[in-house]
Write an enzyme that holds these catalytic residues in place. Sequence first.
Site, PDB file in Angstrom:
ATOM      1  N   GLY A 323       0.091   8.258  -1.401  1.00 42.99           N
ATOM      2  CA  GLY A 323      -0.457   7.155  -1.588  1.00 42.99           C
ATOM      3  C   GLY A 323       0.378   5.916  -2.017  1.00 42.99           C
ATOM      4  O   GLY A 323       1.622   6.196  -2.270  1.00 42.99           O
ATOM      5  N   GLY A 326      -0.414  -0.806  -6.627  1.00 49.34           N
ATOM      6  CA  GLY A 326       0.373  -2.190  -6.982  1.00 49.34           C
ATOM      7  C   GLY A 326       1.869  -1.619  -7.556  1.00 49.34           C
ATOM      8  O   GLY A 326       2.495  -2.754  -7.567  1.00 49.34           O
ATOM      9  N   GLU A 329       4.935   3.614  -4.195  1.00 50.36           N
ATOM     10  CA  GLU A 329       4.457   4.729  -3.565  1.00 50.36           C
ATOM     11  C   GLU A 329       4.492   5.798  -4.252  1.00 50.36           C
ATOM     12  O   GLU A 329       5.518   6.085  -5.112  1.00 50.36           O
ATOM     13  CB  GLU A 329       5.397   4.610  -2.068  1.00 50.36           C
ATOM     14  CG  GLU A 329       4.981   3.401  -1.404  1.00 50.36           C
ATOM     15  CD  GLU A 329       6.034   3.180  -0.027  1.00 50.36           C
ATOM     16  OE1 GLU A 329       7.183   3.593  -0.146  1.00 50.36           O
ATOM     17  OE2 GLU A 329       5.605   2.918   0.909  1.00 50.36           O
ATOM     18  N   VAL A 330       3.829   6.736  -3.787  1.00 46.71           N
ATOM     19  CA  VAL A 330       3.851   8.263  -4.551  1.00 46.71           C
ATOM     20  C   VAL A 330       4.003   9.387  -3.192  1.00 46.71           C
ATOM     21  O   VAL A 330       3.392   9.151  -2.104  1.00 46.71           O
ATOM     22  CB  VAL A 330       2.685   8.625  -5.046  1.00 46.71           C
ATOM     23  CG1 VAL A 330       2.820   9.901  -5.799  1.00 46.71           C
ATOM     24  CG2 VAL A 330       2.120   7.604  -6.092  1.00 46.71           C
ATOM     25  N   ASP A 441      -6.894   1.659 -17.859  1.00 46.82           N
ATOM     26  CA  ASP A 441      -7.226   1.601 -16.512  1.00 46.82           C
ATOM     27  C   ASP A 441      -7.529   2.987 -16.057  1.00 46.82           C
ATOM     28  O   ASP A 441      -7.197   3.481 -15.201  1.00 46.82           O
ATOM     29  CB  ASP A 441      -5.958   1.339 -15.739  1.00 46.82           C
ATOM     30  CG  ASP A 441      -6.184   1.028 -14.357  1.00 46.82           C
ATOM     31  OD1 ASP A 441      -7.249   0.560 -13.941  1.00 46.82           O
ATOM     32  OD2 ASP A 441      -5.051   0.686 -13.631  1.00 46.82           O
TER      33      ASP A 441
END
Length: 634
Positions: A323, A326, A329-330, A441
């Site tokens: 995924g 902001g 990327e992972v 968050d």
Amino acid sequence: MAASFSIFILLIAFSIRFSHADPRLDIVARSCESTSVQNVDKYFKNYAAILENMEYEMYRNKFAFSEAGKPPDKLYVLSQCLDDLSNLECAQCFSKICNILPSCFPATGGRVYLDGCFIRANNYSFYREVITEGDMKRCSDDVNTNQDFQSLLRDVLQKIVQKAPNNGGFGLAHDTKNGTAVHGIAQCWRILDKDMCSACLIDAVNSAIHCMPSQEGRALNAGCFLRYSTYEFANDPDAGSLRYAIVSFIIYISAVVFICTLAIAVGLCLGKMAYRQMNSGHKRKGKELDHLVAMNQGLQFLQFKFSTLEKATDCFNEAQKLGSGGYGEVFKGTLPDGREIAIKRLYVNRKSRNDEIYNEMDVISRAQHKNLVRFLGGCFTTIENFLVYEYLANKSLDSILFDPEKKKELDWGKRHRIIVGTAEGLEYLHKGCEVRIIHRDIKASNILLDLKYKPKIADFGLARLCSCESDKNSLVNSSVAGTFGYMAPEYIAKGSLTEKVDVYSFGVLVLEIISGVKNTKIESENLLETLVTDAWKHFQSNATSKIIDESLGSEDIEEIKREIQLGLLCTQATPALRPSMTEVLQMLRHKDMELPIPTKPPFLDELVDLSSSFGFNIPGKFPLHNSHRTEDCN
Ligand SMILES: *[C@@H]1O[C@H](CO)[C@@H](O)[C@H](O)[C@H]1NC(C)=O
Ligand SMILES: *[C@@H]1O[C@H](CO)[C@@H](O)[C@H](O)[C@H]1NC(C)=O
């Protein structure tokens, strides 16, 4: 043995490197109030308690404010270093300045200015004072009569006044003309907003300019510090940054590894020659080197080699991508020993993100709990930065919960355990460790699920560390970060940050888990309707079962309805009415415990009114990803 030795050398190298820099400990001015407190003993005690609160924040953030005691002996203290000092230099400056200030007592307060830091104390909340009668200037005795000096100085100061308010309150400038140089530095205290900072610096420039033709001048205002000089005195501002620390760190690691490898190689060669004579053709097996790193205090993680990560992800193959967001990327990776990892590849060249990386490493390396994602280590190259975590087979909750097919995997038992596990992780953050942590968050995409759907809270980039003593006080944030739809109303409108901000997000999450619908994706003619307001309306008409996900069976209906009520309790408009995470857990564990009746949640249309008066934009149903953070936690 060799590894621990190299770490030892490394730490020595580090401390030598940092002790070389200049924390600018010269005393510029000290002034004390003319009024006195009645009970000096209490005042000293309050001061000691405050220092304990502030010490860590100063080291970490180079800025802190805190208060202690009850009126009439209540004491308020604010301190800040100039931004070009490194964290370590700041700690040195603070440890000196905090010992000078109490020489003012029994006066009700005082200010001390060193060249590297500032501290102020008083018996009232002076934090937002910009210009006061107590402001001073200091001009040097040496003068510079060069004709170019005056215009040069004006130019430099002008530059700083324009730069600093847009640069987090810090400005550095210099110019040279016809052999004359002028260096200037300015710092607003971070609690001031841009306009206040501008106002403070304009005043400071006006007083510093009157130092002319002194070679050096300093303006000491309530809200800012300004200094100019014909010689250079500032540190390299990048020296304090994470990147700089990491780069120098990597240079040291490389040097140490190189020397060690050389020594090993020489030893091996000598040994091998002897060995070869006995047994030719035997091959030495290559081995990955992982370095356990103790960076600064209490920060422990593994240093992964870039080549290891490259191999683990098949050169960051798109197919391995889990995924993006902001931050970057992972990727999913597999280490040579078969362990699976998740690698966060951070976007390059985003200076503001450096703070977030450091923040995330700092928070996550302190916080270890079964319901928090485990941080394994990092890889920092001059080009890119990576953070490495345990890999969780079922990815993020949102990828399952909001997928019409996949959400059928989540029966009520699993959903209930996700709610409880998330609550446990949050409770731990709020009160389990030495400092309290506000995640800021909490949302479905930040809850990861392992093979057995056990939830783990991820993404600590926005989390705030706060000392335990000050839990009665909310923190005022000049910039709000989080994800729209999950942010508590008082936080959006006033930037007021307490644990109840996380409780609110948790409440939204609970309602989402039960309904399988995103808070902001609810279908209705009214654009401003959310899942929360919808649940509230149904609760009032005693029809909460209408929001329950159809893929859930009806046998657990009473328990589900009870948890809807819990979700509504967490999303009440008034923060004080929301339960703490400890109370939430009690309610979840004791199913016969009667829940209070929730009051009204915030309605978006009201929020729009509220926030427009504070100058915020509420972008309708679109996610707000304002991830800038300021250092404002006390
Ligand atoms: C601070 O101390 C002064 C002198 O004792 C007193 O007059 C004043 O009321 C105090 N201020 C507050 C806010 O307590
Ligand atoms: C440079 O400075 C010297 C005196 O310090 C002065 O005589 C000369 O005119 C200056 N030159 C310029 C270009 O301003």
